[in-house]
Write a protein that holds these residues in place. Structure first.
Motif, PDB file in Angstrom:
ATOM      1  N   ALA A   1       0.813  -1.215   0.000  1.00 53.11           N
ATOM      2  CA  ALA A   1       0.000   0.000   0.000  1.00 53.11           C
ATOM      3  C   ALA A   1       0.847   1.266   0.000  1.00 53.11           C
ATOM      4  CB  ALA A   1      -0.940  -0.006   1.198  1.00 53.11           C
ATOM      5  N   CYS A   2       2.129   1.163   0.368  1.00 54.11           N
ATOM      6  CA  CYS A   2       3.018   2.328   0.303  1.00 54.11           C
ATOM      7  C   CYS A   2       3.109   2.874  -1.118  1.00 54.11           C
ATOM      8  CB  CYS A   2       4.418   1.953   0.795  1.00 54.11           C
ATOM      9  SG  CYS A   2       4.533   1.570   2.547  1.00 54.11           S
ATOM     10  N   HIS A   3       2.928   2.006  -2.105  1.00 54.86           N
ATOM     11  CA  HIS A   3       3.039   2.413  -3.514  1.00 54.86           C
ATOM     12  C   HIS A   3       1.686   2.891  -4.035  1.00 54.86           C
ATOM     13  CE1 HIS A   3       7.172   1.023  -3.831  1.00 54.86           C
ATOM     14  NE2 HIS A   3       6.801  -0.012  -3.104  1.00 54.86           N
ATOM     15  N   ALA A   4       1.142   3.897  -3.366  1.00 65.12           N
ATOM     16  CA  ALA A   4      -0.198   4.380  -3.690  1.00 65.12           C
ATOM     17  C   ALA A   4      -0.297   4.894  -5.121  1.00 65.12           C
ATOM     18  CB  ALA A   4      -0.605   5.479  -2.710  1.00 65.12           C
ATOM     19  N   SER A   5       0.767   5.485  -5.636  1.00 63.06           N
ATOM     20  CA  SER A   5       0.720   6.027  -6.999  1.00 63.06           C
ATOM     21  C   SER A   5       0.440   4.934  -8.019  1.00 63.06           C
ATOM     22  CB  SER A   5       2.041   6.727  -7.341  1.00 63.06           C
ATOM     23  OG  SER A   5       3.115   5.797  -7.407  1.00 63.06           O
ATOM     24  N   GLN A   6       0.918   3.723  -7.770  1.00 65.22           N
ATOM     25  CA  GLN A   6       0.760   2.644  -8.736  1.00 65.22           C
ATOM     26  C   GLN A   6      -0.604   1.969  -8.662  1.00 65.22           C
ATOM     27  OE1 GLN A   6       3.324   2.491 -11.104  1.00 65.22           O
ATOM     28  NE2 GLN A   6       3.495   4.335  -9.852  1.00 65.22           N
ATOM     29  N   MET A   7      -1.324   2.194  -7.582  1.00 65.09           N
ATOM     30  CA  MET A   7      -2.670   1.639  -7.475  1.00 65.09           C
ATOM     31  C   MET A   7      -3.638   2.346  -8.421  1.00 65.09           C
ATOM     32  SD  MET A   7      -1.848  -0.665  -5.407  1.00 65.09           S
ATOM     33  CE  MET A   7      -0.605  -0.984  -4.154  1.00 65.09           C
ATOM     34  N   LYS A   8      -3.226   3.515  -8.928  1.00 62.18           N
ATOM     35  CA  LYS A   8      -4.055   4.219  -9.914  1.00 62.18           C
ATOM     36  C   LYS A   8      -3.947   3.565 -11.292  1.00 62.18           C
ATOM     37  CE  LYS A   8      -3.262   8.625  -7.561  1.00 62.18           C
ATOM     38  NZ  LYS A   8      -2.661   9.996  -7.680  1.00 62.18           N
ATOM     39  N   THR A   9      -2.871   2.815 -11.504  1.00 65.81           N
ATOM     40  CA  THR A   9      -2.640   2.165 -12.787  1.00 65.81           C
ATOM     41  C   THR A   9      -3.382   0.838 -12.872  1.00 65.81           C
ATOM     42  OG1 THR A   9      -0.439   3.163 -12.899  1.00 65.81           O
ATOM     43  CG2 THR A   9      -0.858   1.275 -14.341  1.00 65.81           C
ATOM     44  N   ARG A  10      -3.333   0.075 -11.785  1.00 63.34           N
ATOM     45  CA  ARG A  10      -3.928  -1.255 -11.758  1.00 63.34           C
ATOM     46  C   ARG A  10      -4.112  -1.662 -10.309  1.00 63.34           C
ATOM     47  NH1 ARG A  10      -1.229  -6.446 -14.987  1.00 63.34           N
ATOM     48  NH2 ARG A  10      -2.968  -7.893 -14.739  1.00 63.34           N
ATOM     49  N   ARG A  11      -5.002  -2.592 -10.044  1.00 68.87           N
ATOM     50  CA  ARG A  11      -5.262  -3.029  -8.666  1.00 68.87           C
ATOM     51  C   ARG A  11      -4.197  -4.067  -8.265  1.00 68.87           C
ATOM     52  NH1 ARG A  11     -11.602  -4.292  -8.476  1.00 68.87           N
ATOM     53  NH2 ARG A  11     -11.110  -4.639  -6.265  1.00 68.87           N
ATOM     54  N   TYR A  12      -2.962  -3.570  -8.167  1.00 66.23           N
ATOM     55  CA  TYR A  12      -1.831  -4.460  -7.930  1.00 66.23           C
ATOM     56  C   TYR A  12      -1.923  -5.185  -6.597  1.00 66.23           C
ATOM     57  CZ  TYR A  12       0.681  -2.567 -11.955  1.00 66.23           C
ATOM     58  OH  TYR A  12       1.060  -2.217 -13.221  1.00 66.23           O
ATOM     59  N   LEU A  13      -2.366  -4.499  -5.564  1.00 72.86           N
ATOM     60  CA  LEU A  13      -2.424  -5.127  -4.243  1.00 72.86           C
ATOM     61  C   LEU A  13      -3.348  -6.338  -4.275  1.00 72.86           C
ATOM     62  CD1 LEU A  13      -2.612  -3.212  -0.874  1.00 72.86           C
ATOM     63  CD2 LEU A  13      -3.827  -5.355  -1.208  1.00 72.86           C
ATOM     64  N   GLU A  14      -4.546  -6.160  -4.834  1.00 74.06           N
ATOM     65  CA  GLU A  14      -5.490  -7.270  -4.904  1.00 74.06           C
ATOM     66  C   GLU A  14      -4.960  -8.399  -5.782  1.00 74.06           C
ATOM     67  OE1 GLU A  14      -6.222  -4.130  -5.229  1.00 74.06           O
ATOM     68  OE2 GLU A  14      -7.902  -3.628  -3.897  1.00 74.06           O
ATOM     69  N   LEU A  15      -4.265  -8.030  -6.870  1.00 77.05           N
ATOM     70  CA  LEU A  15      -3.703  -9.042  -7.764  1.00 77.05           C
ATOM     71  C   LEU A  15      -2.703  -9.918  -7.026  1.00 77.05           C
ATOM     72  CD1 LEU A  15      -3.116 -10.317 -10.550  1.00 77.05           C
ATOM     73  CD2 LEU A  15      -1.467  -8.458 -10.934  1.00 77.05           C
ATOM     74  N   GLN A  16      -1.780  -9.294  -6.291  1.00 79.09           N
ATOM     75  CA  GLN A  16      -0.744 -10.068  -5.612  1.00 79.09           C
ATOM     76  C   GLN A  16      -1.321 -10.911  -4.474  1.00 79.09           C
ATOM     77  OE1 GLN A  16       1.798 -10.211  -7.226  1.00 79.09           O
ATOM     78  NE2 GLN A  16       1.897  -8.307  -8.377  1.00 79.09           N
ATOM     79  N   VAL A  17      -2.260 -10.357  -3.736  1.00 78.62           N
ATOM     80  CA  VAL A  17      -2.865 -11.117  -2.639  1.00 78.62           C
ATOM     81  C   VAL A  17      -3.651 -12.305  -3.181  1.00 78.62           C
ATOM     82  CG1 VAL A  17      -4.561 -11.037  -0.773  1.00 78.62           C
ATOM     83  CG2 VAL A  17      -2.901  -9.186  -1.019  1.00 78.62           C
ATOM     84  N   SER A  18      -4.350 -12.110  -4.299  1.00 84.90           N
ATOM     85  CA  SER A  18      -5.115 -13.223  -4.874  1.00 84.90           C
ATOM     86  C   SER A  18      -4.185 -14.324  -5.385  1.00 84.90           C
ATOM     87  CB  SER A  18      -6.023 -12.725  -5.996  1.00 84.90           C
ATOM     88  OG  SER A  18      -5.280 -12.250  -7.103  1.00 84.90           O
TER      89      SER A  18
END
Length: 238
Positions: free
Chosen positions: A183-200
């Protein structure tokens, strides 16, 4: 390695978020067990769709602090311009000699991903070899060093090596901390839902292994065991 000595892990990433997304949960687990971890970031995400280089560096430094890792940035030509050259491998070899890690982690060598990722992976592999050779003139000011093992991590599902045996690591206890690091990489969450992708990805792999969450690494070389008594169980739940 002596059981009394702190394990040292050196991790290379092409961009400011690669390490955290690709193997962050594993590193949190290792840090919790006392490992000394150092991040090497090879660009500041200059070509990214979202986030300035300054913002992305701050995000990465914050994430590294949460992991408990030290961090440095290298100039390897800039985001989307990194090439696996002898000069870059020599630079990486110098870092390896400075840090003297037991374990080395790098992006996988799969071609069909961001080209910076596999370029960094190849240069790390070559740099690990060069770090061993004491006679290299450009590196003579630093003591030669041989790592124990090189492992690759996959930043995206498509970067996972096909047909290669993975080391699957239980990270169930680290999942909440890992979410915070990503979640520290908040700027990149605007590009794609990376956090959810990695957790899944981690959840699916964990269920396959019979745990809640897991993350995988791939060995750069065959692993040596004292005997079959030290072989871990396989991921398949027969």
């Amino acid at each position: 390695m002596s059981e009394n000595r702190q394990r040292s892990i050196l991790v290379f990433g092409a961009h400011p978020d690669d390490i955290e997304f690709g193997c962050g949960a594993v590193l949190l687990k290792e840090a919790g067990e006392g490992a000394r971890i150092h991040f090497v970031i090879c660009s500041r995400g200059e070509s990214g769709t979202n986030g300035s280089p300054e913002q992305r560096e701050v995000e990465c430094r914050t994430a590294a602090e949460l992991v408990g890792a030290s961090i440095e940035f290298l100039d390897c030509g800039g985001d989307s311009r990194i090439e696996s050259t002898r000069a870059i491998a020599m630079m990486f070899a110098g870092v390896i000699r400075e840090q003297k890690p037991d374990l080395l982690l790098a992006p996988s060598l799969v071609e069909n991903q961001h080209p910076d990722h596999c370029s960094v992976g190849r240069a790390v592999r070559d740099g690990a070899r060069l770090a061993r050779y004491a006679g290299i003139e450009e590196l003579k000011t630093k003591e030669a060093h041989a790592i124990e093992s090189l492992f690759y991590y996959a930043i995206t599902p498509g970067a996972e090596p096909v047909g290669e045996t993975a080391l699957v690591i239980d990270v169930s206890e680290q999942i909440d901390s890992w979410r915070g690091v990503m979640a520290c990489h908040a700027s990149q969450m605007k590009t794609r839902r990376y956090l959810e992708l990695q957790v899944s990805r981690s959840r699916t792999l964990g269920l396959q292994a019979g745990v809640e969450y897991a993350q995988a690494l791939w060995a750069g070389d065959a692993l040596f065991l004292d005997s079959l008594n030290s072989v871990p169980r396989g991921i398949r739940l027969f």
